[in-house]
Motif scaffolding. Structure first.
Motif, PDB file in Angstrom:
ATOM      1  N   UNK A  33       0.836  -1.193   0.000  1.00 23.68           N
ATOM      2  CA  UNK A  33       0.000   0.000   0.000  1.00 23.68           C
ATOM      3  C   UNK A  33       0.877   1.252   0.000  1.00 23.68           C
ATOM      4  N   UNK A  34       0.382   2.320  -0.601  1.00 18.93           N
ATOM      5  CA  UNK A  34       1.044   3.606  -0.441  1.00 18.93           C
ATOM      6  C   UNK A  34       1.363   4.351  -1.713  1.00 18.93           C
ATOM      7  N   UNK A  35       1.616   3.640  -2.818  1.00 19.65           N
ATOM      8  CA  UNK A  35       1.940   4.328  -4.057  1.00 19.65           C
ATOM      9  C   UNK A  35       3.042   5.361  -3.867  1.00 19.65           C
ATOM     10  N   UNK A  36       2.975   6.422  -4.647  1.00 18.26           N
ATOM     11  CA  UNK A  36       3.959   7.497  -4.543  1.00 18.26           C
ATOM     12  C   UNK A  36       3.817   8.257  -3.227  1.00 18.26           C
ATOM     13  N   UNK A  82       0.909  -5.383   9.661  1.00 18.25           N
ATOM     14  CA  UNK A  82       0.642  -4.562   8.476  1.00 18.25           C
ATOM     15  C   UNK A  82       1.902  -3.839   7.975  1.00 18.25           C
ATOM     16  N   UNK A  83       2.934  -3.768   8.800  1.00 17.82           N
ATOM     17  CA  UNK A  83       4.158  -3.084   8.383  1.00 17.82           C
ATOM     18  C   UNK A  83       4.681  -3.646   7.065  1.00 17.82           C
ATOM     19  N   UNK A  84       4.589  -4.956   6.902  1.00 12.40           N
ATOM     20  CA  UNK A  84       5.095  -5.598   5.687  1.00 12.40           C
ATOM     21  C   UNK A  84       4.287  -5.219   4.458  1.00 12.40           C
ATOM     22  N   UNK A  85       3.091  -4.647   4.674  1.00 12.86           N
ATOM     23  CA  UNK A  85       2.227  -4.275   3.549  1.00 12.86           C
ATOM     24  C   UNK A  85       2.349  -2.794   3.173  1.00 12.86           C
ATOM     25  N   UNK A  86       3.170  -2.042   3.909  1.00 16.29           N
ATOM     26  CA  UNK A  86       3.325  -0.619   3.632  1.00 16.29           C
ATOM     27  C   UNK A  86       4.568  -0.420   2.773  1.00 16.29           C
ATOM     28  N   UNK A  87       4.427   0.351   1.704  1.00 17.73           N
ATOM     29  CA  UNK A  87       5.575   0.559   0.824  1.00 17.73           C
ATOM     30  C   UNK A  87       6.755   1.122   1.605  1.00 17.73           C
ATOM     31  N   UNK A  88       7.932   0.601   1.266  1.00 16.23           N
ATOM     32  CA  UNK A  88       9.155   1.005   1.955  1.00 16.23           C
ATOM     33  C   UNK A  88       9.556   2.426   1.596  1.00 16.23           C
ATOM     34  N   UNK A  89      10.533   2.938   2.308  1.00 23.09           N
ATOM     35  CA  UNK A  89      11.082   4.253   2.002  1.00 23.09           C
ATOM     36  C   UNK A  89      11.905   4.174   0.713  1.00 23.09           C
ATOM     37  N   UNK A 100       4.953  10.369   4.583  1.00 24.37           N
ATOM     38  CA  UNK A 100       3.931   9.683   3.805  1.00 24.37           C
ATOM     39  C   UNK A 100       3.657   8.275   4.276  1.00 24.37           C
ATOM     40  N   UNK A 101       4.696   7.580   4.718  1.00 27.24           N
ATOM     41  CA  UNK A 101       4.500   6.212   5.214  1.00 27.24           C
ATOM     42  C   UNK A 101       3.634   6.212   6.467  1.00 27.24           C
ATOM     43  N   UNK A 102       3.762   7.240   7.302  1.00 28.12           N
ATOM     44  CA  UNK A 102       2.921   7.326   8.500  1.00 28.12           C
ATOM     45  C   UNK A 102       1.458   7.522   8.111  1.00 28.12           C
ATOM     46  N   UNK A 103       1.204   8.408   7.110  1.00 25.55           N
ATOM     47  CA  UNK A 103      -0.179   8.561   6.629  1.00 25.55           C
ATOM     48  C   UNK A 103      -0.730   7.221   6.170  1.00 25.55           C
ATOM     49  N   UNK A 104       0.036   6.536   5.330  1.00 28.15           N
ATOM     50  CA  UNK A 104      -0.445   5.277   4.755  1.00 28.15           C
ATOM     51  C   UNK A 104      -0.724   4.257   5.853  1.00 28.15           C
ATOM     52  N   UNK A 105       0.217   4.102   6.768  1.00 26.63           N
ATOM     53  CA  UNK A 105       0.036   3.123   7.837  1.00 26.63           C
ATOM     54  C   UNK A 105      -1.178   3.452   8.699  1.00 26.63           C
ATOM     55  N   UNK A 106      -1.318   4.710   9.082  1.00 27.91           N
ATOM     56  CA  UNK A 106      -2.435   5.086   9.952  1.00 27.91           C
ATOM     57  C   UNK A 106      -3.781   4.924   9.241  1.00 27.91           C
ATOM     58  N   UNK A 107      -3.831   5.229   7.955  1.00 22.30           N
ATOM     59  CA  UNK A 107      -5.084   5.067   7.221  1.00 22.30           C
ATOM     60  C   UNK A 107      -5.418   3.587   7.010  1.00 22.30           C
ATOM     61  N   UNK A 108      -4.420   2.769   6.725  1.00 17.29           N
ATOM     62  CA  UNK A 108      -4.667   1.334   6.578  1.00 17.29           C
ATOM     63  C   UNK A 108      -5.187   0.755   7.893  1.00 17.29           C
ATOM     64  N   UNK A 109      -4.579   1.139   9.007  1.00 18.80           N
ATOM     65  CA  UNK A 109      -5.051   0.645  10.303  1.00 18.80           C
ATOM     66  C   UNK A 109      -6.474   1.104  10.584  1.00 18.80           C
ATOM     67  N   UNK A 110      -6.789   2.353  10.221  1.00 19.95           N
ATOM     68  CA  UNK A 110      -8.149   2.849  10.419  1.00 19.95           C
ATOM     69  C   UNK A 110      -9.148   2.038   9.600  1.00 19.95           C
ATOM     70  N   UNK A 111      -8.779   1.714   8.372  1.00 18.60           N
ATOM     71  CA  UNK A 111      -9.666   0.925   7.519  1.00 18.60           C
ATOM     72  C   UNK A 111      -9.799  -0.503   8.028  1.00 18.60           C
ATOM     73  N   UNK A 112      -8.721  -1.062   8.538  1.00 17.45           N
ATOM     74  CA  UNK A 112      -8.785  -2.419   9.093  1.00 17.45           C
ATOM     75  C   UNK A 112      -9.789  -2.515  10.235  1.00 17.45           C
ATOM     76  N   UNK A 113      -9.972  -1.397  10.934  1.00 16.60           N
ATOM     77  CA  UNK A 113     -10.892  -1.394  12.082  1.00 16.60           C
ATOM     78  C   UNK A 113     -12.349  -1.223  11.675  1.00 16.60           C
ATOM     79  N   UNK A 114     -12.602  -1.022  10.371  1.00 18.08           N
ATOM     80  CA  UNK A 114     -13.971  -0.804   9.889  1.00 18.08           C
ATOM     81  C   UNK A 114     -14.495  -2.066   9.210  1.00 18.08           C
ATOM     82  N   UNK A 115     -15.619  -2.568   9.694  1.00 15.78           N
ATOM     83  CA  UNK A 115     -16.191  -3.788   9.126  1.00 15.78           C
ATOM     84  C   UNK A 115     -16.660  -3.594   7.695  1.00 15.78           C
ATOM     85  N   UNK A 116     -16.903  -2.365   7.302  1.00 14.51           N
ATOM     86  CA  UNK A 116     -17.434  -2.098   5.957  1.00 14.51           C
ATOM     87  C   UNK A 116     -16.338  -1.961   4.899  1.00 14.51           C
ATOM     88  N   UNK A 117     -15.062  -2.099   5.290  1.00 18.74           N
ATOM     89  CA  UNK A 117     -13.962  -1.911   4.341  1.00 18.74           C
ATOM     90  C   UNK A 117     -13.245  -3.223   4.050  1.00 18.74           C
TER      91      UNK A 117
END
Length: 526
Positions: free
Chosen positions: A45-48, A149-156, A174-191
């Motif tokens: 996850x994370x793209x550019x 989830x760390x292994x799923x976040x794009x590296x530096x 940017x990696x912090x944004x990606x990680x925090x948003x992925x964790x937020x989505x993981x906590x949502x049953x609708x995602x």
């Protein structure tokens, strides 16, 4: 074009891509109770966005006020309009600017993502400018908090493109944004989030509405329905040599800061097939970049000393310009026939070290072996090594040294703008003008790099993709570098790419939910 009402799976919202705009849009949808399916074609996850410093430019947002910076949406609009002008629709600009504070409220109150203000000047001397900037950043997050989830976040960048050991003990920018948003989505049953799942085609019904996406994963092609809409935030086409050559006259796609597996133009190709209006295809978020032996180039800024010359040996701009503006000067020199080679020429002031910000830091030995770093005892010897006219290089150095002696760069005004002084911690232009001299001179190869392309689908204030006839294409939305940037041909300040991407994704989801946000909110009476 596929037209069918039968799907292998169906959701309210389908999001294509996994940069900050895509993840934020998915979080906005899932938090509303909309079933949300996000697909990312790579294995991370994370793209550019994951490569970025993490700045998010949103004028007048509550974090700025909390951290003691006086700012307002009105001031930001004055500045943005002065810089961007009429290149993009004013309603689109206002939608972005007026929604920014709502985006930050959602980040804090709904997603619980901690943010902070950090100084980084706006890029233009224009009315409404903030000399300390108006960008916010995510607070870093420890790898142990991210867990598996760390292994799923794009590296530096250093590890992802240059082979450095990966360090995920703390994720920043940017990696912090990606990680925090992925964790937020993981906590949502609708995602539901899927890696290694590529979007290949937009699916329309008989009325022309986009109703789903054909995606390919390890098991083949699946048709995924989207009852409310499809949000495409899959980056640009910076890694497509074909499209870069066609639209931007770039000799290669290898110099982009993005990962080679991202930004391949999937979004713009899908948009073309459904008749979307495209714009700004000749534009990127440009920057000078240091060329490395593996053919990749690393974003470089904050030149503390030395000068930059083109293939003719001549200085052509203020080295302390904001990076996009310097990149545009490089592009202009290429168009003018000066070639695609640029050289950063400096002396031993820093004991032979590299006097600029570049991540990863160049290794002199490796670059010398590849012919990308030359060291010599005289200007003539250095010019011969890099293949440029010694008289021209000598004249450029002598002229710059004369400016340094008088304390003013009469050609390009180096050090006169607060942005240039910011990176040197300087208070006067004189501190930014250090003469070149000593027993050794160095030249390091620079190229025109970018932080991604910024052309794509034209969108309206609701984030809807506009068709060739000027009307929105029902069910189709775009954000981030998949859309034509709201800032047009300009780069107003640090974090405009992420800030505008998040904002337009937020507005797109509101429209999908049947609760479109006003362009100009009605003021609340005190």
């Amino acid at each position: 074009m596929s037209q069918s009402s039968t799907f292998d799976a169906e959701f309210d919202v389908v999001v294509v891509g996994s940069g900050v705009a895509a993840l934020f849009g998915a979080a906005a949808a899932a938090s509303r109770g909309l079933t949300t399916f996000l697909v990312e074609k790579t294995d991370r996850f994370g793209g550019t966005s994951a490569y970025s410093g993490g700045a998010v430019w949103l004028p007048g947002n509550p974090v700025l006020a909390r951290d003691g910076l006086e700012d307002s949406v009105a001031s930001g609009r004055t500045y943005f309009r002065a810089v961007v002008g009429d290149r993009t629709d004013h309603d689109l600009q206002d939608a972005f600017l007026n929604t920014g504070p709502m985006v930050v409220d959602f980040l804090q109150d709904e997603l619980g993502i901690p943010t902070r203000f950090q100084a980084f000047p706006d890029y233009f001397d224009a009315p409404g400018r903030q000399e300390v900037g108006r960008s916010i950043y995510p607070k870093p997050i420890r790898g142990e908090e991210v867990g598996a989830r760390t292994a799923d976040i794009r590296s530096s960048v250093p590890s992802d493109q240059f082979g450095a050991p990966e360090d995920s003990t703390k994720l920043e920018g940017g990696r912090a944004w990606v990680a925090r948003l992925v964790l937020a989505l993981d906590a949502m049953e609708t995602a539901e989030l899927r890696l290694t799942t590529a979007a290949e085609e937009l699916i329309r019904d008989d009325d022309g509405r986009v109703v789903g996406v054909a995606v390919r994963d390890g098991s083949g092609v699946r048709r995924v329905g989207a009852r409310r809409g499809v949000l495409v935030a899959a980056g640009g086409f910076e890694r497509s040599s074909e499209l870069r050559s066609l639209w931007q006259r770039m000799p290669t796609a290898d110099w982009s800061a993005s990962h080679p597996d991202t930004g391949s133009g999937d979004a713009v190709r899908m948009f073309e097939k459904v008749g979307a209006r495209l714009d700004l295809l000749d534009q990127s978020w440009w920057c000078p970049a240091t060329l490395f032996p593996n053919g990749h180039a690393a974003f470089t800024l904050g030149f503390r000393s030395g000068i930059i010359v083109d293939g003719t040996g001549r200085r052509f701009g203020n080295e302390l310009l904001p990076y996009d503006q310097m990149g545009r000067r490089m592009h202009a020199r290429m168009d003018d026939g000066a070639g695609e080679e640029f050289w950063f020429v400096f002396d031993d002031t820093e004991a032979g070290g590299f006097p600029a910000i570049c991540v990863p830091a160049p290794d002199p030995g490796q670059l010398r072996e590849a012919g990308l770093w030359h060291t010599a005892g005289s200007i003539a010897e250095l010019a011969d090594a890099i293949g440029i006219d010694p008289d021209a290089l000598g004249e450029s150095v002598a002229r710059f040294n004369g400016f340094a002696e008088q304390g003013r760069d009469s050609d390009f005004g180096r050090g006169e703008d607060p942005y240039g002084r910011f990176f040197l911690g300087a208070s006067t232009p004189e501190e930014c003008l250090r003469p070149l001299g000593g027993k050794r001179l160095h030249a390091v190869r620079l190229v025109l790099g970018d932080l991604g392309t910024k052309g794509g689908a034209v969108i309206d204030p609701n984030g809807s993709v506009v068709g060739a006839d000027g009307a929105p294409i029902p069910g189709l939305y775009a954000a981030g570098n998949s859309s034509a940037s709201v800032s047009g041909e300009a780069y107003p300040g640090p974090g405009v790419p992420l800030g505008s991407g998040m904002t337009m994704a937020f507005r797109a989801v509101a429209d999908m939910a049947g609760q479109p946000l006003p362009v100009n909110p009605v003021p609340v009476s005190p």
